[in-house]
Enzyme design. Structure first.
Site, PDB file in Angstrom:
ATOM      1  N   GLU A   1       8.392 -38.903  -2.490  1.00  0.00           N
ATOM      2  CA  GLU A   1       7.993 -37.641  -1.719  1.00  0.00           C
ATOM      3  C   GLU A   1       6.817 -37.033  -2.107  1.00  0.00           C
ATOM      4  OE1 GLU A   1       8.471 -36.384   1.212  1.00  0.00           O
ATOM      5  OE2 GLU A   1      10.264 -36.538   2.060  1.00  0.00           O
TER       6      GLU A   1
ATOM      7  N   ASN B   1      11.018 -29.526   6.987  1.00  0.00           N
ATOM      8  CA  ASN B   1      10.112 -30.641   6.450  1.00  0.00           C
ATOM      9  C   ASN B   1       8.883 -30.310   7.057  1.00  0.00           C
ATOM     10  OD1 ASN B   1       9.643 -32.957   5.195  1.00  0.00           O
ATOM     11  ND2 ASN B   1      12.057 -33.493   5.443  1.00  0.00           N
TER      12      ASN B   1
ATOM     13  N   ASP C   1       9.844 -36.463   8.971  1.00  0.00           N
ATOM     14  CA  ASP C   1       9.889 -35.946   7.603  1.00  0.00           C
ATOM     15  C   ASP C   1       8.735 -35.286   7.245  1.00  0.00           C
ATOM     16  OD1 ASP C   1      10.516 -36.241   4.882  1.00  0.00           O
ATOM     17  OD2 ASP C   1      11.665 -37.799   4.864  1.00  0.00           O
TER      18      ASP C   1
END
Length: 292
Positions: A23, A154, A204
């Site tokens: 991430e 997000n 995301d």
């Protein structure tokens, strides 16, 4: 609404290290380094311009990281926002906006054009209860709560002119926008930008290109969606992984797209998380830095 183009770019893998949940890829335009995290390792990692991979193990789950105006790296852990000294590995607590709330942890975050660290939380309850929040963390460690009743905060990004903030709720399957002011931060209620279909994936992490289009990873879809300012998915860039988690723009001209992925089962075959890179001819906008 125009028809969505499905594009399969030429991609390359840029690291050999398997990631559990890759991430927060972040390009440092001063050094040519690529920072990213593995949430569950947990670790902050840096692919240096010379190819060396540096690893900083964390004591708690790490949701994201961000560059500072100085040499430190801001890291958002389960127990708060810390400043990491990448030369020594030492960490210093700045603040803990989430305050140890049960079934919650800091998740996606980014520095806004206001020089503040905007970081949200993920509702870890099963089933989720809507305890997610979005915080604005000031350089002095003070903070305020900007949004409540989220599932998984997000998708933070800002328009090139800094007047619009983009945000998603991964579990709520939508993206939204806020009016934004450099001094005041968010100045409006959210407006729905897009509701995501299964083909577009779970929204995301995100990035912004120089033309004002919003790039957001679609977990489980194998693609990165490019949305117009009006909220239309104009292109989907397919990569050889089922679950991309976040794109960022990097390279000397900010025209390389780096995409982190998470480990997952892909039609009966296990695939590790990694980072892919590809070019499209489009450029990104430089990331902002924490004013600290």
């Amino acid at each position: 609404m125009s028809k969505t183009k499905i594009i399969t770019p030429q991609v390359r893998r840029v690291i050999d290290l398997p990631l559990r949940v890759g991430e927060s890829p972040t390009w440092d335009d001063r050094t040519g380094d690529l920072w990213f995290v593995d949430i569950l390792a947990p670790a902050a990692l840096c692919l240096r311009a010379n190819g060396r991979l540096d690893r900083f193990d964390m004591p708690f789950k790490i949701g994201c990281l961000a560059l500072c105006e100085g040499d430190d790296i801001a890291v958002a852990l389960e127990n708060g926002v810390h400043l990491l000294n990448p030369k020594t590995g030492a960490m210093k607590l700045l603040c803990n906006p989430d305050g140890g709330r049960p079934d919650s942890r800091l998740n996606d975050g980014k520095i806004g054009p206001d020089g503040c660290f905007w970081v949200g939380t993920r509702d870890e309850a099963v089933p989720q209860t809507g305890n997610g929040r979005l915080y604005r963390v000031m350089p002095d460690g003070s903070f305020s709560t900007i949004a409540n009743s989220l599932l998984t905060s997000n998708g933070l990004a800002w328009s090139p002119d800094g007047r619009t903030m983009y945000h998603s709720d991964s579990s709520g399957l939508f993206a939204q926008i806020f009016d934004f002011d450099l001094a005041l931060g968010v100045t409006s209620a959210p407006r729905r930008l897009h509701d995501f279909t299964p083909e577009e994936g779970r929204p995301d992490g995100a990035a912004m290109d120089a033309d004002g289009f919003y790039w957001i990873a679609g977990v489980l879809s194998g693609g990165v969606n490019r949305l117009s300012p009006e909220g239309d998915v104009v292109e989907i860039y397919k990569i050889p992984a089922k679950s991309p988690t976040m794109p960022c723009f990097g390279g000397p001209n900010l025209d390389t797209i780096y995409v982190t992925t998470l480990s997952t089962d892909n039609n009966g075959t296990f695939e590790n998380g990694t980072i892919f890179a590809f070019e499209t001819g489009m450029r990104g906008t430089p990331v902002h830095r924490f004013a600290i």
